[in-house]
Every structure is written in structure tokens, then in C-alpha cells.
Motif scaffolding. Structure first.
Motif, PDB file in Angstrom:
ATOM      1  N   VAL A  80      -6.047 -18.345  16.392  1.00  0.00           N
ATOM      2  CA  VAL A  80      -7.379 -18.577  15.831  1.00  0.00           C
ATOM      3  C   VAL A  80      -7.576 -17.860  14.512  1.00  0.00           C
ATOM      4  O   VAL A  80      -7.297 -16.677  14.383  1.00  0.00           O
ATOM      5  CB  VAL A  80      -8.471 -18.158  16.834  1.00  0.00           C
ATOM      6  N   HIS A  87      -8.549 -23.362  18.428  1.00  0.00           N
ATOM      7  CA  HIS A  87      -9.736 -22.592  18.812  1.00  0.00           C
ATOM      8  C   HIS A  87      -9.450 -21.936  20.155  1.00  0.00           C
ATOM      9  O   HIS A  87      -8.560 -22.385  20.882  1.00  0.00           O
ATOM     10  CB  HIS A  87     -10.946 -23.506  19.011  1.00  0.00           C
ATOM     11  N   THR A  88     -10.233 -20.916  20.507  1.00  0.00           N
ATOM     12  CA  THR A  88     -10.171 -20.471  21.902  1.00  0.00           C
ATOM     13  C   THR A  88     -11.085 -21.358  22.743  1.00  0.00           C
ATOM     14  O   THR A  88     -10.762 -21.704  23.863  1.00  0.00           O
ATOM     15  CB  THR A  88     -10.578 -19.000  22.085  1.00  0.00           C
ATOM     16  N   PHE A  90     -12.858 -25.118  22.766  1.00  0.00           N
ATOM     17  CA  PHE A  90     -12.960 -26.428  22.114  1.00  0.00           C
ATOM     18  C   PHE A  90     -13.397 -27.456  23.145  1.00  0.00           C
ATOM     19  O   PHE A  90     -13.452 -27.168  24.339  1.00  0.00           O
ATOM     20  CB  PHE A  90     -11.635 -26.827  21.445  1.00  0.00           C
ATOM     21  N   GLU A 232     -12.750 -31.344  17.785  1.00  0.00           N
ATOM     22  CA  GLU A 232     -12.764 -30.710  16.462  1.00  0.00           C
ATOM     23  C   GLU A 232     -11.654 -31.273  15.572  1.00  0.00           C
ATOM     24  O   GLU A 232     -11.806 -31.340  14.363  1.00  0.00           O
ATOM     25  CB  GLU A 232     -12.611 -29.189  16.599  1.00  0.00           C
ATOM     26  N   ASN A 244     -10.069 -27.876  11.094  1.00  0.00           N
ATOM     27  CA  ASN A 244     -11.162 -27.946  12.085  1.00  0.00           C
ATOM     28  C   ASN A 244     -12.380 -27.123  11.677  1.00  0.00           C
ATOM     29  O   ASN A 244     -13.509 -27.445  12.026  1.00  0.00           O
ATOM     30  CB  ASN A 244     -10.705 -27.348  13.420  1.00  0.00           C
ATOM     31  N   TYR A 245     -12.104 -26.026  10.973  1.00  0.00           N
ATOM     32  CA  TYR A 245     -13.189 -25.107  10.639  1.00  0.00           C
ATOM     33  C   TYR A 245     -14.038 -25.623   9.481  1.00  0.00           C
ATOM     34  O   TYR A 245     -15.043 -25.015   9.138  1.00  0.00           O
ATOM     35  CB  TYR A 245     -12.627 -23.705  10.345  1.00  0.00           C
ATOM     36  N   MET A 250     -18.562 -26.369  12.856  1.00  0.00           N
ATOM     37  CA  MET A 250     -17.924 -25.068  12.639  1.00  0.00           C
ATOM     38  C   MET A 250     -18.397 -24.458  11.328  1.00  0.00           C
ATOM     39  O   MET A 250     -18.586 -23.244  11.218  1.00  0.00           O
ATOM     40  CB  MET A 250     -16.394 -25.201  12.645  1.00  0.00           C
ATOM     41  N   ARG A 274     -14.019 -17.333  10.286  1.00  0.00           N
ATOM     42  CA  ARG A 274     -13.452 -18.326  11.203  1.00  0.00           C
ATOM     43  C   ARG A 274     -13.312 -17.740  12.610  1.00  0.00           C
ATOM     44  O   ARG A 274     -13.661 -18.380  13.605  1.00  0.00           O
ATOM     45  CB  ARG A 274     -12.074 -18.779  10.715  1.00  0.00           C
ATOM     46  N   ASP A 278     -15.400 -19.003  15.941  1.00  0.00           N
ATOM     47  CA  ASP A 278     -14.692 -19.418  17.154  1.00  0.00           C
ATOM     48  C   ASP A 278     -15.079 -18.551  18.347  1.00  0.00           C
ATOM     49  O   ASP A 278     -15.413 -19.052  19.431  1.00  0.00           O
ATOM     50  CB  ASP A 278     -13.174 -19.314  16.961  1.00  0.00           C
ATOM     51  N   ARG A 281     -18.407 -19.081  19.996  1.00  0.00           N
ATOM     52  CA  ARG A 281     -18.485 -20.210  20.923  1.00  0.00           C
ATOM     53  C   ARG A 281     -17.894 -19.859  22.272  1.00  0.00           C
ATOM     54  O   ARG A 281     -18.497 -20.104  23.311  1.00  0.00           O
ATOM     55  CB  ARG A 281     -17.769 -21.439  20.342  1.00  0.00           C
ATOM     56  N   SER A 282     -16.681 -19.282  22.293  1.00  0.00           N
ATOM     57  CA  SER A 282     -16.086 -18.999  23.604  1.00  0.00           C
ATOM     58  C   SER A 282     -16.927 -17.980  24.357  1.00  0.00           C
ATOM     59  O   SER A 282     -17.196 -18.139  25.549  1.00  0.00           O
ATOM     60  CB  SER A 282     -14.627 -18.551  23.489  1.00  0.00           C
TER      61      SER A 282
END
Ligand code: ATP
Ligand code: MG
Ligand code: MG
Ligand code: MG
Length: 469
Positions: A80, A87-88, A90, A232, A244-245, A250, A274, A278, A281-282
Motif C-alpha cells: 500500500v 489496498h488493504t 477494497f 478501484e 487506483n489512488y 480515493m 495514500r 487506504d 478505510r480499512s
């Protein structure tokens, strides 16, 4: 421009239109599978349907599944911030057939959605198949008209899926998008395949066999389909981005991070933003699904992710806790698709604030110790395991946080030294306890304490058997 929220809906309606039941994402903590740390693919909630143990009133389903890959067999934590595609947390979009349609229908569905509904130019796409799967190769040729050099035969486990050491299994086909020769990387199967030029967007698994303990394998009577596409990743390419970012969702989180840290989103701190986006979210989705930071098991994985994010915020110059201030933007972006996020918002914010306040107290001192130690080491030398252990034991630095910090400086840790310092600490604690004169068996008590995570310095990885797409 279609947003990630639009793309998720287009996917689900496409399969709904083709007679699939739209099923909600299952929680990140698997309900019926204690061996799996977190839900890491769309098929997890359907395991019993694939094995035929359970039946429902539908034989075709489609989902947008919350996934976390931050431990066990699928661990993308270290990727990541550094790759364009990992991502961790997604969302995995999937369509499933439980003994209903098979390859001859799964491939056309995927091809039609990608090239017609999403309008992706055909010449940007290529696929892999398992080397012995002539059937899949022929269908690709017929349905997509792909030339032979864009139907790549792969002989490795990458293209042969297994639910576990025994049970349903079968070949798979992966669909890749070529982002262009200005990006480093080679096609699947080539030595440069780990680059980010050819990005895997969709994996279709053909469950056609069953593997037994004695090594034998049979054809299944009930053949099933399990697919997974990263929202993503498909979102990035549909939005004309490589990374993706850089997708709308994101990017909104990265800008929120830039706002609270007062650090340019596109400056040298970009990698930190970034990671923060990420990990926000996780962290938030795990808390919403009932995981709380702790010193063992799932809770320790969560704590590690949180602390990593906090160190990255610190590197951007944040002096006060900031992570909790990003939650409202996440709820704005994803709260409609995942109402549990809004319901848990206050708890997520409070948990982040408490954790960050606590960790701040030792973070500065720990980082200073790390810098001092590094400046005394010869160029390129590994950080002694003793020091990494001290950071862990005294300052609450999970080992992977120290490794993450060293990575930026091109250094690593003597992990064997770390392990032996940990073992020595445990032995010492045992010895101290048995000398206390208590009647209870000290070793037993100590092991229970370790299991339950009641002592502050304990935390460890546990390997878990996992499902995957
Ligand atoms: P990769 O080889 O790129 O690591 P994978 O083969 O491990 O991907 P699968 O297990 O096949 O991934 O998962 C199905 C799909 O989910 C992938 O094709 C990809 O689009 C998406 N995906 C997998 N891992 C991640 C991740 N860490 N972050 C974002 N999307 C992911
Ligand atoms: Mg992977
Ligand atoms: Mg892959
Ligand atoms: Mg794959």
C-alpha cells in the motif's frame, strides 16, 4: 465521468438484468469461518453453496464485497502506497453461479460488460488461462476474437484456484488491462509481470474439480463460477487513470488528508496521504464490523494498521490527532452504499481519537530513538533486533511499523534478533512469575494471558487458512 459509486451500480444492475440475485456484502469478520482472519474475497460468504452443503432460493448471485487483505496468505499491507493497484481495504465486485451456468456463459458476460457496457477498447485487454484449459482458451477466441498472443497460458498456481488443501478447485482466467508502454511492467508470465503496466482487473474461477486428501482429483458434478473484480482498479481505468489512488473516491480521501495535515496532496508527502487514505478505510470498516484495537488476533492487525497510518500523519507534520477528522469524508463517500459506516461513525471517531492520543505519547520518543540508533549504525547496516524489540515493548511500535519506517531509508531489521529478544522477554516473565510463590502454574497463566492479550507488549501474527479468488 462515472464515479466509483456509479460503476458499482452498473456492475450490479448488469448482473441483476441477467437474472442474478443482488446479495449484500457480508461482514469483514467471517460469520462461519474462524480460520479466516478477514473476508478477503466475494466467495467467502458462499462457501457452503459451492460445496453443496447449503441451498438457497437462487443459483446466481452478484455482490460488491468488502474485503481486507492485511494478514495471512493474502497480505497486501506492504504494497500500500507503493503500487498503483493495492489496498488493504477494497471492494470486490463479483458474479457467482452455483451449479447454474459455467465457462461458456461466464466469459461472454465478462466480455460484454467490459467492452459494451463499460466501453473498454478491446485491444487494451488480454487474458490468461491455465495451461491445460483448452476449453477456456477456445471460448475466449470465439467470444472475444483475441489473437493467440493475448490468450496467455500460465502453468502456475496463479491460474489454478483452490478453496483449501482439499475441496472444490479449478482453473481460472484473469483479465488484464494494458495501461501503456510509458509504465514499467510486462505481460503476465513475463519476468516484469510485477510492474504496474499490465494490471489484473478481473479473475474468473471455474470450479470444476474436487481435490481429496490422498492427492486424487475428480470432476465435480455441480460446476460453479466465482469471479472477482476490484472496483478501484476498474474505476481507475474507466476514469482514464492508471492509479487506483487517482479515482474520485480515493482522491477525495487524499484531499481530506491534505486538508487536516496542511500538506500538499501531490508533494513529496503523496505516499503518506495514500497510506492514510487506504488505512482510514480499512480501519473504519473493521470497526464498523465490530473489530476493536487490541493486542491479539484481529484486533492487533487493526491496531497495526491504525498505528501505521498515525506514523504517516506524523511524517506529514501533524502534531494533534487527525485520523478521526477524516471519517466524515469517508462517510460522505461510502455511507450510502454501506449504511453501517454511518451507524458506526461516532464509535469509529472515538476509537481513532483514543488510539491516536495514546500512541502520540510514545510515537515521538520512539521515532527519535530510531533516528538516533540509525545515525550510529554503519551505512546500510540492519537495525539490531534488540532495538526493534525495544521500540515494540516500550514505545508500542508494531514490528511492521518499524519496518515501514526503515523502508523509506532503504534499511531493514534483523528479524531473527527481534524474535529472540521477544523469546527472551517471555522466558524472563515466566521465570519472574514462578518465583512469586503463587500456587498457580505460572506457565499456564502466562500462556492464557498471551492468548487473551492481557499483557501490553504482546502481539503476534497468526497464519490463517484462507479462501481467495
Ligand atoms: P494481484 O495479482 O494484482 O495481487 P490477485 O490475483 O491477488 O491480484 P485476486 O485474488 O484474483 O487478486 O482478487 C480478484 C480481484 O480483486 C483482482 O483481479 C483485483 O482486481 C482485485 N484485488 C485483489 N487484491 C487487491 C488489492 N489488494 N487491492 C485492490 N484490489 C485488489
Ligand atoms: Mg494479490
Ligand atoms: Mg494475480
Ligand atoms: Mg487473481
Amino acid at each position: 465521468m462515472a464515479s466509483l459509486n456509479d460503476i458499482r451500480s452498473t456492475f450490479l444492475s448488469y448482473f441483476e438484468k441477467n437474472d442474478h440475485r443482488v446479495v449484500d456484502s457480508s461482514p469483514l469478520v467471517p460469520r462461519n469461518d474462524p480460520t479466516l482472519m478477514f473476508t478477503n474475497s466475494g466467495m467467502v460468504q458462499f462457501k457452503n453453496l459451492f460445496t453443496g452443503v447449503e441451498h438457497r432460493d437462487y443459483s446466481r448471485a452478484t455482490t460488491a464485497q468488502k474485503c481486507v487483505r492485511a494478514g495471512g496468505k493474502h497480505n497486501d499491507l506492504d504494497n500500500v502506497g507503493y503500487t498503483a493497484r493495492h489496498h488493504t481495504f477494497f471492494e470486490m465486485l463479483g458474479n457467482f453461479s452455483f451449479g447454474d451456468y459455467f465457462k461458456e456463459q461466464a466469459i461472454p458476460y465478462a466480455w460484454e460488460l467490459l467492452t459494451k457496457e463499460f466501453g473498454i477498447p478491446k485491444d487494451k485487454l488480454l487474458v490468461t488461462v491455465y495451461h491445460t484449459d483448452d476449453e477456456a482458451a477456445d471460448i475466449w477466441k470465439k467470444v472475444a476474437g483475441l489473437p493467440d498472443d493475448k490468450i496467455i497460458r500460465i502453468p502456475t498456481a496463479d491460474n489454478f484456484w483452490q478453496m483449501g488443501p482439499t475441496g472444490p478447485c479449478g482453473p481460472c482466467t484473469e483479465i488484464f488491462y494494458d495501461h501503456g508502454d510509458h509504465i514499467w511492467g510486462g505481460p503476465p508470465g513475463s519476468p516484469e509481470e510485477d510492474g504496474d503496466r499490465f494490471i489484473e482487473i478481473w479473475n474468473l474461477v471455474f470450479m470444476q474439480n474436487e481435490q481429496f486428501e490422498d492427492g486424487s482429483m475428480i470432476e465435480l458434478e455441480m460446476q460453479s463460477i466465482d469471479t472477482g473484480m476490484g472496483l478501484e482498479r476498474i474505476g481507475a481505468l474507466l476514469q482514464g487513470k492508471h492509479d487506483n489512488y487517482d479515482t474520485d473516491l480515493m482522491r477525495a480521501l487524499i484531499e481530506a488528508s491534505a486538508h487536516v495535515t496542511h500538506a500538499d496532496p501531490d508533494g513529496p508527502g503523496n505516499v503518506h496521504h495514500r497510506v492514510i487514505a487506504d488505512h482510514l478505510r480499512s480501519t473504519s470498516f473493521l470497526i464498523a464490523d465490530g473489530v476493536m484495537p487490541s493486542n491479539e488476533g484481529r484486533g492487533y492487525v487493526l491496531r497495526r494498521i491504525m498505528r501505521r497510518a498515525m506514523r504517516h500523519a506524523h511524517l506529514l507534520g501533524a502534531t494533534d490527532p487527525v485520523m478521526h477528522r477524516l471519517v466524515p469524508e469517508l462517510v460522505r463517500q461510502m455511507g450510502q452504499a454501506y449504511p453501517e459506516l454511518g451507524r458506526a461513525q461516532v464509535m469509529i471517531e472515538e476509537t481513532l481519537l483514543t488510539e491516536e492520543t495514546r500512541f502520540k505519547a510514545t510515537l515521538d520518543r520512539g521515532l527519535k530513538l530510531l533516528d538516533d540508533e540509525l545515525s550510529e549504525l554503519p551505512d546500510g547496516a540492519e537495525l539490531p533486533g534488540e532495538t526493534a524489540f525495544r521500540l515494540y515493548d516500550t514505545y508500542g511500535f508494531p514490528l511492521d511499523l518499524t519496518q515501514d519506517a526503515l523502508r523509506e531509508k532503504g534499511r531493514s531489521v534483523d528479524t531473527a534478533g527481534f524474535d529472540s529478544a521477544m523469546a527472551a522477554q517471555k522466558a524472563k516473565a515466566r521465570a519472574a512469575w514462578s518465583g512469586s510463590g503463587e500456587a498457580a502454574d505460572a506457565t499456564v497463566w502466562y500462556d492464557i494471558a498471551e492468548e487473551k492479550g492481557t499483557t501490553e507488549f504482546l502481539g503476534y501474527d497468526t497464519e490463517h487458512a484462507e479462501g481467495q479468488v
